[in-house]
Motif scaffolding. Structure first.
Motif, PDB file in Angstrom:
ATOM      1  N   ASN A 244       0.761  -1.300   0.083  1.00  0.00           N
ATOM      2  CA  ASN A 244       0.008  -0.075  -0.184  1.00  0.00           C
ATOM      3  C   ASN A 244       0.798   1.307  -0.090  1.00  0.00           C
ATOM      4  OD1 ASN A 244      -2.643  -1.292   0.304  1.00  0.00           O
ATOM      5  ND2 ASN A 244      -2.094  -1.770   2.288  1.00  0.00           N
ATOM      6  N   ASP A 247       3.058   2.755  -4.075  1.00  0.00           N
ATOM      7  CA  ASP A 247       2.583   3.497  -5.190  1.00  0.00           C
ATOM      8  C   ASP A 247       3.255   4.769  -5.635  1.00  0.00           C
ATOM      9  OD1 ASP A 247       1.251   1.115  -5.772  1.00  0.00           O
ATOM     10  OD2 ASP A 247      -0.988   1.892  -5.308  1.00  0.00           O
ATOM     11  N   ASN A 351      -9.393  -1.015  -6.535  1.00  0.00           N
ATOM     12  CA  ASN A 351      -8.468  -1.052  -5.229  1.00  0.00           C
ATOM     13  C   ASN A 351      -9.402  -0.372  -3.889  1.00  0.00           C
ATOM     14  OD1 ASN A 351      -5.738  -2.037  -5.406  1.00  0.00           O
ATOM     15  ND2 ASN A 351      -5.608  -0.141  -6.834  1.00  0.00           N
ATOM     16  N   SER A 355     -10.468  -2.651  -0.390  1.00  0.00           N
ATOM     17  CA  SER A 355     -10.397  -2.026   0.791  1.00  0.00           C
ATOM     18  C   SER A 355     -11.456  -1.971   1.784  1.00  0.00           C
ATOM     19  CB  SER A 355      -9.973  -0.408   0.736  1.00  0.00           C
ATOM     20  OG  SER A 355      -8.678  -0.707  -0.174  1.00  0.00           O
ATOM     21  N   ASN A 385       3.224  -7.337  -6.264  1.00  0.00           N
ATOM     22  CA  ASN A 385       2.902  -5.864  -6.417  1.00  0.00           C
ATOM     23  C   ASN A 385       3.859  -5.165  -6.843  1.00  0.00           C
ATOM     24  OD1 ASN A 385       1.146  -3.481  -5.819  1.00  0.00           O
ATOM     25  ND2 ASN A 385       2.619  -3.274  -4.291  1.00  0.00           N
ATOM     26  N   THR A 405      -1.472  -3.586  -8.285  1.00  0.00           N
ATOM     27  CA  THR A 405      -1.575  -3.439  -7.108  1.00  0.00           C
ATOM     28  C   THR A 405      -2.970  -4.389  -7.072  1.00  0.00           C
ATOM     29  OG1 THR A 405      -0.424  -1.547  -6.442  1.00  0.00           O
ATOM     30  CG2 THR A 405      -2.326  -2.529  -5.010  1.00  0.00           C
ATOM     31  N   VAL A 406      -3.771  -4.005  -7.902  1.00  0.00           N
ATOM     32  CA  VAL A 406      -5.325  -5.033  -8.202  1.00  0.00           C
ATOM     33  C   VAL A 406      -4.984  -6.389  -8.405  1.00  0.00           C
ATOM     34  CG1 VAL A 406      -7.072  -5.394  -9.570  1.00  0.00           C
ATOM     35  CG2 VAL A 406      -6.221  -3.094  -8.823  1.00  0.00           C
ATOM     36  N   LYS A 409      -3.265  -8.358  -5.401  1.00  0.00           N
ATOM     37  CA  LYS A 409      -4.158  -8.655  -4.201  1.00  0.00           C
ATOM     38  C   LYS A 409      -5.224  -9.838  -4.965  1.00  0.00           C
ATOM     39  CE  LYS A 409      -4.520  -3.997  -2.551  1.00  0.00           C
ATOM     40  NZ  LYS A 409      -5.290  -2.484  -2.386  1.00  0.00           N
TER      41      LYS A 409
END
Length: 500
Positions: A244, A247, A351, A355, A385, A405-406, A409
């Protein structure tokens, strides 16, 4: 006990929601004044330094979560001697961590020029960074005391004083920005208020639990057990930070620091929405920790079902509103020049959905100590990631970094963590959870279709039309959520609790 637990949970939620709403308003006021008097480059620097110092703060990861978790049982048993021993032990650990973060931060100074990617150099960059570093270190001076308040379901106390000091801080910040237009003065004021707040809350904790000031040594076996917990959470939380908090740094290096400033405006809105919801669920962590100590699997699962239904409904509403209103809001608030392309919006929304929808799983993870079993999966997520974000970032820029990142996950903890939670703590199959998740996504897609039709006939030209659009979308999404979840355990609980 149930009444006390419920009352504390309600009080924590109320105070913390009030605190987050206040932070939401102050955040927008502060950002607007900041951009009016200072360049967007300073905004980019803020976001990059925040990421760097979050990564540096990995030195403590595992400590605060493990610390809170270790207080649940002795607080429930009113074991004051053991609590004092824990506080005395954690004080030593926190001092070491504060020193490690400070020295580590100093060691990164020569590398700032490689991370901050601006067309023109800004003066006093190192001094700005040092002030951010001091602000970060401040948190560890008294956290070993304030954690007792949170673990004892009294987080509302820290929220109350946090609100008071943040109001004062923002008033002073805005005043001095207006008078001086000076970023250095802005940072000095932040550091000053951070230290004052920490010392005040520390004094309150000492008054609330006078016995924690007594020096009590823990047995070697107890210390060994605490370090085992800290190690487990360290791996988990380190991975979470790498997921997290990288980025902005990657965007700065690959795309440019100014783009970080533009992206941070979007994340100010999104992160405030996430913080508001996270606050509600995190306020329940101490109560759930108490529940897990005293109740069996059936009660744990019943409470989880309630939380999951509530969170599913909230995810539909929040994601729908954010998808259709975020671009309009940025345009009205800051102007067309600050807009990012639609592909970036898609990545932000996905994202955001993760969350929100996983909040019940995460709050149970904190309360149950599930991080011990999930830590290596999260490490895999962090690695994936970083790799995917760098690769996709080079090909499609900012959207690629966010979609990396998506994907990371989706490939790892999004499916694994719920399976583990259900198996370890509920004694139920997780199949029903994933079926409900698919239904939730289907409902969101239906609302996206309906919202798109609505947007064709309602153009946002000013704040009045924006409010009208927001109201219609809110009514539409809430109505759909009520129809879809009206017979669910969670909605029945809410209706019974509030007499609806």
């Amino acid at each position: 006990m149930m009444s006390t637990r419920t009352n504390n949970a309600i009080k924590n939620i109320s105070y913390n929601i009030g605190y987050q709403l206040l932070m939401l308003v102050l955040g927008f006021v502060n950002r607007t004044i900041f951009l009016y008097f200072l360049n967007v480059e300073y905004l980019g620097i803020q976001a990059v330094f925040k990421d760097i110092l979050t990564l540096l703060s990995m030195a403590d990861l595992g400590l605060i979560t493990a610390m809170t978790y270790s207080f649940y049982k002795p607080l429930a048993e009113k074991n004051e001697t053991y609590i004092s021993g824990l506080v005395h032990f954690y004080k030593k650990v926190c001092n070491v961590i504060a020193l490690v973060i400070f020295l580590g931060g100093l060691g990164l100074i020569p590398f700032l020029k490689y991370v901050v990617n601006l067309k023109t150099d800004l003066p006093h960059l190192t001094l700005y960074y040092l002030l951010y570093l001091l602000n970060t270190v401040a948190s560890y001076i008294v956290v070993y005391k304030t954690t007792v308040l949170v673990a004892d379901q009294k987080g509302y106390i820290t929220a109350k004083y946090g609100s008071i000091f943040n109001i004062l801080q923002n008033i002073v910040l805005c005043l001095f920005l207006w008078l001086t237009h000076n970023f250095l003065v802005y940072l000095i004021i932040q550091v000053f208020f951070t230290y004052i707040y920490n010392f005040v809350v520390s004094a309150i904790a000492s008054k609330e639990y006078p016995y924690i000031n007594e020096k009590v040594s823990l047995a070697k076996d107890d210390i060994r057990g605490l370090f085992d917990n800290i190690k487990a959470v360290f791996v988990y939380k380190t991975s979470n930070v790498l997921i997290n908090a990288t980025d902005s740094t990657l965007i700065s290096i690959i795309v440019g620091t100014i783009v970080v400033g533009f992206y941070s405006n979007y994340m100010l809105v999104v992160s405030k929405a996430i913080s508001l919801l996270t606050t509600v669920f995190n306020s329940l962590t101490a109560s759930l920790g108490n529940l897990i100590v005293e109740e069996g699997k059936a009660k744990r699962y019943e409470v989880f079902q309630i939380l999951q239904t509530i969170c599913s409904g909230l995810s539909v509403i929040v994601v729908t509103l954010m998808f259709f209103l975020l671009q309009d809001f940025i345009r009205l608030w800051l102007g067309k020049a600050y807009l990012l392309d639609t592909l970036v919006l898609y990545a932000i929304i996905i994202n955001l959905y993760f969350s929100v929808i996983l909040l019940p799983v995460w709050v149970y993870r904190e309360a149950t100590g599930l991080y011990k079993q999930i830590k290596y999966v999260m490490l895999g997520t962090a690695g994936a990631n970083l790799l995917l974000s760098i690769i996709l970032g080079h090909f499609i820029g900012l959207p690629g970094i966010l979609f990396g990142t998506v994907l990371a996950k989706l490939l790892t903890y999004v499916w694994y963590e719920p399976i583990l939670l259900f198996k370890q703590f509920f004694g139920h199959s997780s199949r029903s959870y994933f079926l409900e998740l698919l239904k939730n996504i289907a409902l969101i897609l239906v609302l996206f279709l309906l919202g798109s039709l609505l947007s064709r006939f309602l153009f946002v030209t000013g704040y009045l039309s924006f409010i009208c659009k927001a109201f219609l979308l809110l009514v539409l999404s809430v109505s759909c959520v009520y129809i879809f979840y009206r017979k669910s355990t969670g909605l029945r609980f809410v209706k019974a609790k509030f007499g609806l």
